[in-house]
Each structure stands twice: as C-alpha cells, then as structure tokens.
Design a protein around this motif. Structure first.
Motif, short mmCIF file in Angstrom:
data_model
loop_
_atom_site.label_atom_id
_atom_site.label_comp_id
_atom_site.label_asym_id
_atom_site.label_seq_id
_atom_site.Cartn_x
_atom_site.Cartn_y
_atom_site.Cartn_z
N VAL A 96 0.85 -1.20 -0.07
CA VAL A 96 -0.26 0.04 0.12
C VAL A 96 0.83 1.15 -0.08
CG1 VAL A 96 -1.77 1.31 1.23
CG2 VAL A 96 -1.62 -1.39 1.52
N ILE A 97 0.60 2.04 -1.04
CA ILE A 97 1.35 3.42 -1.15
C ILE A 97 0.42 4.50 -0.96
CG2 ILE A 97 3.01 4.80 -2.62
CD1 ILE A 97 3.30 2.31 -4.24
N CYS A 98 0.87 5.41 0.37
CA CYS A 98 -0.01 6.45 0.58
C CYS A 98 0.80 7.61 -0.17
CB CYS A 98 0.00 6.83 2.16
SG CYS A 98 -0.87 5.22 2.89
N GLN A 99 -0.05 8.48 -0.59
CA GLN A 99 0.60 9.69 -1.18
C GLN A 99 -0.39 11.08 -1.04
OE1 GLN A 99 -1.60 10.36 -4.82
NE2 GLN A 99 -0.64 12.38 -4.29
N CYS A 100 0.64 12.04 -0.90
CA CYS A 100 -0.06 13.21 -0.89
C CYS A 100 0.75 14.28 -1.81
CB CYS A 100 0.05 13.68 0.59
SG CYS A 100 1.56 13.96 1.19
N ALA A 101 0.54 15.69 -1.44
CA ALA A 101 1.08 16.81 -2.25
C ALA A 101 2.93 16.65 -1.97
CB ALA A 101 0.89 17.95 -1.77
N SER A 102 3.30 16.44 -0.77
CA SER A 102 4.71 16.38 -0.50
C SER A 102 5.20 15.41 0.19
CB SER A 102 5.02 17.73 0.10
OG SER A 102 4.59 17.83 1.35
N GLY A 103 4.47 14.51 0.83
CA GLY A 103 4.98 13.31 1.47
C GLY A 103 4.52 13.38 3.01
N MET A 104 4.08 14.56 3.66
CA MET A 104 4.21 14.65 4.94
C MET A 104 2.76 13.80 5.47
SD MET A 104 6.70 16.23 6.18
CE MET A 104 5.95 16.75 7.85
N ARG A 105 1.56 14.26 5.00
CA ARG A 105 0.41 13.71 5.26
C ARG A 105 0.30 12.35 4.76
NH1 ARG A 105 -3.73 17.74 1.90
NH2 ARG A 105 -1.56 17.85 0.76
N SER A 106 1.04 11.79 3.96
CA SER A 106 1.15 10.34 3.54
C SER A 106 1.74 9.74 4.52
CB SER A 106 1.50 10.38 2.03
OG SER A 106 2.90 10.76 1.81
N ALA A 107 2.80 10.20 5.04
CA ALA A 107 3.35 9.61 6.34
C ALA A 107 2.68 9.23 7.45
CB ALA A 107 4.60 10.35 6.54
N ARG A 108 1.79 10.47 7.79
CA ARG A 108 1.00 10.09 8.83
C ARG A 108 -0.40 9.06 8.48
NH1 ARG A 108 -1.45 15.85 9.88
NH2 ARG A 108 -2.75 14.82 11.24
N ALA A 109 -0.63 8.94 7.16
CA ALA A 109 -1.64 7.84 6.78
C ALA A 109 -0.99 6.74 6.87
CB ALA A 109 -2.08 8.29 5.51
N ALA A 110 0.21 6.57 6.45
CA ALA A 110 0.86 5.48 6.28
C ALA A 110 1.07 4.83 8.11
CB ALA A 110 2.09 5.40 5.86
N GLY A 111 1.41 5.93 8.89
CA GLY A 111 1.42 5.31 10.15
C GLY A 111 0.15 5.02 10.80
N ILE A 112 -0.95 5.52 10.46
CA ILE A 112 -2.28 4.96 10.80
C ILE A 112 -2.36 3.39 10.38
CG2 ILE A 112 -4.77 5.25 10.38
CD1 ILE A 112 -4.30 8.22 10.56
N LEU A 113 -2.16 3.44 9.00
CA LEU A 113 -2.40 1.91 8.59
C LEU A 113 -1.28 0.93 9.34
CD1 LEU A 113 -2.54 2.72 4.69
CD2 LEU A 113 -4.20 2.09 6.51
N LYS A 114 -0.11 1.37 9.30
CA LYS A 114 0.71 0.55 9.95
C LYS A 114 0.49 0.00 11.64
CE LYS A 114 5.67 -0.23 10.31
NZ LYS A 114 5.99 -1.16 8.90
#
Length: 141
Positions: A96-114
C-alpha cells in the motif's frame, strides 16, 4: 572572551528559536523513521504498482485530487483514513502506497495503517510533486 555558560544564558531566546527551527526541519524524517514508515521513491513505487499490484491511496483533499492524481489511485482524505480502515482491511497483506502533495500527510496516513496492522505500507517520497517531476503520468477524473 565570555565562557559558554554566560553566552548561553545571555542568548537563550535566540538559541531556543534555532532549536525550534531545527526541530521543524527534521521532524518529518525523524518521525517517519521512528514510526517505521518507509518512504518510497516514485520510480520504486511504479515497480510496486506494476509488479505487485500495489494499492495507491491519495490522502489529499478533494480540490487537490481533482487537479490530478496517480493513475488508479483511491481517494481517501487523511482525516477519513480511520473511517475507511474496515474497507481497506482486504488490502492488509498487499503493498500500500500512501500519497499526498509532498509526503507529510502520506506519512501520517501510512502510520495509521501501520498501527492497524498493515505490514507493507509506504509513503511516496516527495508526494505527487516528485511523481510529476519524474515525468510519470497523472490522471484527472
């Protein structure tokens, strides 16, 4: 020449500002590393998408999404990721690859999934900006 202790006590507001700026600059990478969130470069994301049918989740807001997104991406704004966890569970063993504008929000989403038990979750390094800079395709609905 004044000793270090007197210099620090005389300039503590300036030192505090410098430390705060450094914390902001390094917060993203440090938080991602501590949380075990792996960043993935656009080129490597393409390989995961093509070779392993990776699921791409775009966590930007609707206005950002409508200006273009990764082909085949699923739109789930960051604030709604938790709400969609039951539906996303079918992808728990997939990449699963989370993606946003620059990588900050996607890292938070990836943390939620993890935290929810996803084991192969990534944050797209540099977000859609890096994707576009790499000359990779973007689609609009």
């Amino acid at each position: 020449m004044a000793d270090l202790g007197s210099y620090l006590s005389a300039h503590w507001p300036l030192i505090l500002v410098v430390l705060a700026v450094l914390a902001l600059l390094f917060k993203g990478p440090i938080v991602r590393k501590l949380a075990g969130i792996e960043e993935i470069a656009p080129e490597n994301a393409v390989r995961l998408i093509n070779d392993h049918d990776a699921v791409v989740i775009d966590v930007r807001e609707m206005g950002e999404w409508s200006r273009g997104h990764l082909p085949g991406a699923r739109h789930i704004p960051l604030g709604e990721v938790g709400k969609y966890l039951p539906d996303l569970r079918k992808h728990q063993e997939h990449h699963v690859i989370c993606q946003c504008a620059s990588g900050m929000r996607s890292a938070r989403a990836a943390g939620i999934l993890k935290k929810a038990g996803f084991t192969k979750v990534y944050s797209l390094k540099g977000g859609i900006a890096a994707w576009r800079s790499a000359g990779l395709p973007v689609e609009k609905d």
